[in-house]
Design an enzyme around this catalytic site. Structure first.
Site, PDB file in Angstrom:
ATOM      1  N   LYS A   9       3.123   3.349   3.100  1.00  9.59           N
ATOM      2  CA  LYS A   9       4.380   3.632   2.400  1.00  9.59           C
ATOM      3  C   LYS A   9       4.385   2.947   1.050  1.00  9.59           C
ATOM      4  CE  LYS A   9       8.310   1.629   3.865  1.00  9.59           C
ATOM      5  NZ  LYS A   9       9.597   1.440   4.561  1.00  9.59           N
ATOM      6  N   SER A  25       3.466  19.653  -5.514  1.00  9.67           N
ATOM      7  CA  SER A  25       2.949  18.361  -5.084  1.00  9.67           C
ATOM      8  C   SER A  25       3.669  17.179  -5.730  1.00  9.67           C
ATOM      9  CB  SER A  25       1.452  18.239  -5.354  1.00  9.67           C
ATOM     10  OG  SER A  25       1.231  18.143  -6.750  1.00  9.67           O
ATOM     11  N   TYR A  58       2.223  17.445  -0.854  1.00 12.67           N
ATOM     12  CA  TYR A  58       0.912  16.823  -0.787  1.00 12.67           C
ATOM     13  C   TYR A  58       0.670  15.995  -2.039  1.00 12.67           C
ATOM     14  CZ  TYR A  58      -0.521  20.629  -3.871  1.00 12.67           C
ATOM     15  OH  TYR A  58      -0.620  21.505  -4.916  1.00 12.67           O
TER      16      TYR A  58
END
Length: 132
Positions: A9, A25, A58
């Protein structure tokens, strides 16, 4: 059975760009990806602290140490420059691995430069933005 466990994270990064014209993305500083163990092409969840929106997209690797956090394509509608986001990567693990796995949590300053990498969060833990 496999469990979908958070493995990395980037906590409270600041959006530096939002590019609606790009194909899609999120572009993230390579130094932050490496510190968090998140790979280019990996599916991530992006949580916007300013408006509460959540999205999946992504990753594209951005220039190392640039501080870039750029939402591209439709994702650009979910944040504006200056918003604070949390970017979370997940991995499939069996029960044994999931029970002992230690995620990588990266904290950043207001320019998205690495402050520290920590392990598992503690109950009721908070993080106040810091500067170098």
């Amino acid at each position: 059975m496999l469990y979908n466990i958070f493995h990395g994270k980037i906590h409270r990064a600041v959006v530096t760009e939002a590019n609606l014209s790009y194909m899609g993305s999120i572009t993230i500083d390579t130094a932050l990806l490496e510190a968090a163990g998140i790979l280019p092409g990996e599916r991530v969840q992006v949580v916007n602290n300013n408006n509460g929106s959540r999205l999946e997209t992504y990753v594209i690797a951005g220039k190392k140490n640039s501080g870039v956090i750029c939402l591209n394509g439709a994702a650009a509608r979910k944040a504006v420059v200056g918003d604070t986001v949390i970017i979370i990567g997940y991995a499939l693990m069996d029960k044994k691995e999931a029970q002992t796995f230690m995620p990588k949590i990266v904290t950043v300053d207001e320019k998205n430069h690495l402050l520290q990498t920590i392990g598992r969060e503690k109950p009721f833990q908070t993080f106040e933005a810091q500067t170098k």
